[in-house]
Design a protein around this motif. Sequence first.
Motif, PDB file in Angstrom:
ATOM      1  N   ASP A   1       0.792  -1.258   0.050  1.00 19.81           N
ATOM      2  CA  ASP A   1       0.117  -0.071  -0.031  1.00 19.81           C
ATOM      3  C   ASP A   1       0.852   1.326   0.105  1.00 19.81           C
ATOM      4  N   ALA A   2       1.842   1.097   0.756  1.00 21.62           N
ATOM      5  CA  ALA A   2       2.828   2.390   0.741  1.00 21.62           C
ATOM      6  C   ALA A   2       3.460   2.598  -0.531  1.00 21.62           C
ATOM      7  N   ALA A   3       3.884   1.524  -1.105  1.00 24.08           N
ATOM      8  CA  ALA A   3       4.609   1.531  -2.634  1.00 24.08           C
ATOM      9  C   ALA A   3       3.558   2.146  -3.712  1.00 24.08           C
ATOM     10  N   ILE A   4       2.256   1.854  -3.469  1.00 27.21           N
ATOM     11  CA  ILE A   4       1.243   2.626  -4.420  1.00 27.21           C
ATOM     12  C   ILE A   4       1.362   3.827  -4.124  1.00 27.21           C
ATOM     13  N   GLY A   5       1.331   4.278  -2.744  1.00 30.25           N
ATOM     14  CA  GLY A   5       1.441   5.688  -2.114  1.00 30.25           C
ATOM     15  C   GLY A   5       2.466   6.375  -2.559  1.00 30.25           C
ATOM     16  N   LEU A   6       3.502   5.543  -3.160  1.00 34.49           N
ATOM     17  CA  LEU A   6       4.873   6.575  -3.387  1.00 34.49           C
ATOM     18  C   LEU A   6       4.922   6.692  -4.903  1.00 34.49           C
ATOM     19  N   VAL A   7       4.449   5.419  -5.430  1.00 36.83           N
ATOM     20  CA  VAL A   7       4.665   5.552  -7.096  1.00 36.83           C
ATOM     21  C   VAL A   7       3.664   6.589  -7.780  1.00 36.83           C
ATOM     22  N   PHE A   8       2.614   6.614  -7.560  1.00 33.43           N
ATOM     23  CA  PHE A   8       1.422   7.212  -8.631  1.00 33.43           C
ATOM     24  C   PHE A   8       1.482   8.769  -8.226  1.00 33.43           C
ATOM     25  N   PRO A   9       1.860   9.253  -6.930  1.00 32.92           N
ATOM     26  CA  PRO A   9       2.036  10.784  -6.715  1.00 32.92           C
ATOM     27  C   PRO A   9       3.253  11.202  -7.774  1.00 32.92           C
ATOM     28  N   VAL A  10       4.222  10.653  -7.906  1.00 32.27           N
ATOM     29  CA  VAL A  10       5.430  10.894  -8.353  1.00 32.27           C
ATOM     30  C   VAL A  10       4.985  11.043  -9.992  1.00 32.27           C
ATOM     31  N   LEU A  11       4.401  10.031 -10.644  1.00 32.97           N
ATOM     32  CA  LEU A  11       4.171  10.122 -11.920  1.00 32.97           C
ATOM     33  C   LEU A  11       2.944  11.241 -12.352  1.00 32.97           C
ATOM     34  N   PHE A  12       2.204  11.235 -11.427  1.00 37.99           N
ATOM     35  CA  PHE A  12       0.936  12.166 -11.340  1.00 37.99           C
ATOM     36  C   PHE A  12       1.612  13.579 -11.533  1.00 37.99           C
ATOM     37  N   SER A  13       2.381  13.915 -10.396  1.00 35.03           N
ATOM     38  CA  SER A  13       2.882  15.052 -10.413  1.00 35.03           C
ATOM     39  C   SER A  13       3.746  15.528 -11.369  1.00 35.03           C
ATOM     40  N   MET A  14       4.622  14.788 -11.802  1.00 31.90           N
ATOM     41  CA  MET A  14       5.176  15.058 -13.164  1.00 31.90           C
ATOM     42  C   MET A  14       4.326  15.419 -14.327  1.00 31.90           C
ATOM     43  N   GLY A  15       3.152  14.777 -14.569  1.00 31.39           N
ATOM     44  CA  GLY A  15       1.946  15.151 -15.440  1.00 31.39           C
ATOM     45  C   GLY A  15       1.792  16.503 -15.177  1.00 31.39           C
ATOM     46  N   VAL A  16       1.471  16.801 -13.688  1.00 29.41           N
ATOM     47  CA  VAL A  16       0.725  17.898 -13.281  1.00 29.41           C
ATOM     48  C   VAL A  16       1.869  19.356 -13.741  1.00 29.41           C
ATOM     49  N   ILE A  17       3.214  18.942 -13.390  1.00 26.27           N
ATOM     50  CA  ILE A  17       4.330  19.940 -13.555  1.00 26.27           C
ATOM     51  C   ILE A  17       4.302  20.291 -15.199  1.00 26.27           C
ATOM     52  N   LEU A  18       4.184  19.158 -15.894  1.00 29.92           N
ATOM     53  CA  LEU A  18       4.635  19.341 -17.340  1.00 29.92           C
ATOM     54  C   LEU A  18       3.481  20.480 -17.748  1.00 29.92           C
ATOM     55  N   ILE A  19       2.083  19.915 -17.411  1.00 28.08           N
ATOM     56  CA  ILE A  19       1.092  20.809 -18.022  1.00 28.08           C
ATOM     57  C   ILE A  19       1.123  22.085 -17.594  1.00 28.08           C
ATOM     58  N   SER A  20       1.382  22.589 -16.326  1.00 28.07           N
ATOM     59  CA  SER A  20       1.499  23.829 -15.989  1.00 28.07           C
ATOM     60  C   SER A  20       2.594  24.381 -16.698  1.00 28.07           C
ATOM     61  N   ARG A  21       3.641  23.981 -17.015  1.00 27.24           N
ATOM     62  CA  ARG A  21       4.908  24.651 -17.389  1.00 27.24           C
ATOM     63  C   ARG A  21       4.774  24.660 -19.114  1.00 27.24           C
ATOM     64  N   PHE A  22       4.423  23.805 -19.732  1.00 28.21           N
ATOM     65  CA  PHE A  22       4.291  23.783 -21.148  1.00 28.21           C
ATOM     66  C   PHE A  22       3.146  23.708 -21.564  1.00 28.21           C
TER      67      PHE A  22
END
Lengths: 266, 369
Positions: free
Chosen positions: B88-109
């Motif tokens: 459960d911790a692994a799930i909680g660690l992995v997807f926020p990383v990928l999701f936040s990368m997506g969010v940052i890319l949207i907001s920047r570019f």
Amino acid sequence: MNDRNLESKDLSIEVADLTVAYGDKPVLWDIDLNVPKGILMAIVGPNGAGKTTMIKSILGLVKPAAGRVLILGKPYHKQRHLIGYVPQRGSVDWDFPTSVLDVVMMGRYGALGWVKRPGKKERDMALEALDKVGMKKFSDRQISQLSGGQQQRVFLARALVQEAEVYFMDEPFQGVDAITERAIITLLRELREAGKTVVVVHHDLQTVPEYFDWVTLINVRRIASGPVDEVFTDENLKTAYGGRVAFISHRKQEANEHVDIGEDRE
Amino acid sequence: MNPAQIEIQLIAIVVAVACALPGVFLVLRRMALMSDAISHAILLGIVLAFFVVKDLASPLLVIAAALTGVLTVSLVELLNKTKLVKEDAAIGLVFPVLFSMGVILISRFAGDVHLDTDAVLLGELAFAPFNRFEPFGYDIGPITLYVMAGILLLNLLFIIIFYKELKVATFDPGLAASIGLSPAIIHYALMSLVSVTAVGAFDAVGSILVVALMIAPPAAAYLMTNDLKWMIIISAVIGILSAVTGYWCAHIFDVSIAGSMATMTGVFFLLSFFLAPKRGMLSIWQRRSRQKWEFAIKMLVVHLSHHENLPEAKDESRIDHLQRHFEWNKDFAERVVRRAEKSESIITVGDIMELTDKGRQLAGESVVK
């Protein structure tokens, strides 16, 4: 007699140099094992000795670090249709929404292969197997309503419909009542009479001489393997169970007791 | 109903059923949280693919999203295998990383395209009919409807064709592996489907609500049946009901359609939780209460038969004696006596109880068992 001087054509299982490690911790260390055809064999050893891992690595469910396994002379993946497997009862979710008959029919899925569906033939086979284990009237029962002994019988029926030559069973006597234990052992003997090889992970040292004709003692390494009356000795048991002081005291006693029993009968 | 309303409801229904189908297997495999992880992480895939093709409607986006979904699952398993992190911790660690990368890319570019974070989280079903599918200039409906219908068909075919494999790999992966029906292949195929479904549904209902549509209907259906086929069918029906009632609730109260649909999946789950036959709370309470009374009556008749025809019988058979003997309070003792009378196990004469034949028989059976 030792299993090492058996000839290959009489063997159902040949294991050479099998080593399995989880990380850098060896669970099985350089195991050699020859199992003749048509016997009932127990695998015994203390907790953590690698009994389940041994079955799983023979079946290809765990990847060994080294070693070679042959079933009836060929690698496992070529012999799948000749192998029946009964996992530990506790390894599955008995609340899964399905019926007894359905679980037994799963034993035919391997023979059916991908995509093809079970039909009347599979159904009839499953019903017949359920009859054999005394569970026919439970065929429409939800699996969540079964007792431990009934669950084990269902698993056994499923193994029967696999129509295998070599069976691997992981603690089939675990947590079943005396009547079911009798029923299971009768069934295993019938399989042996039919020329099948049955390998059973077993916990109860007491019953080894009565139930089995061949035994393998392991504790990470192979301690001994051969006919029960030659191999199931006090000395081998000490080697297998030694070192675990708290555990050994009553086990040793048990072992001694029925080594005596064994001698009495001879 | 105007055509747009009908179209929106059709899309909602198709999305709900498409989500419920793979959801059944997520719930049975205890992987409900994985849908949450996948539905978020695919954003990264969508954004990256968008940068390559510069087109939000490109099928490449779906493929990229599916790959990100599988990547998410693999990363979680990789992390879990190290045994340093629980699943459960692994799930909680992995997807926020990928999701936040997506969010940052949207907001920047990608600040100037329709790919804002609000739409990602909640989606907007009401806008779905604006994007039309117009092959050769003919308008044959909203694109989303066709995309989702395609995904629904894909899910349906997968489950029908590989039903047997899905069942055995979910119930007993050990057996499945030993007979050559690789549970790993089934696992990753299912995860790819979840990813594809999530990316399709994403546009319409957003990433959070995808989770509700995938998990709540199967969780409700699980309580209502003991048969896998029926569980799938009931999940789909609950999905449809949630879609339609959700749409009309949104219409009446003028709120987000997707939010309203997700709420309805929760409502249907609660209904099943309380009212499901056998497994629902209400039926459990009823059963417990019935057992309580049945057992009390049994104790009473066994007690009476024990002392029947013996010198002390008169004392032992008095109603006011029961409180002492059973530690029942007065009220409970009286109610047990009433019920025992009603079931014709005893008759009372004054304050003395006597067993009937039926009562004697019940006492006998109870003791033998």
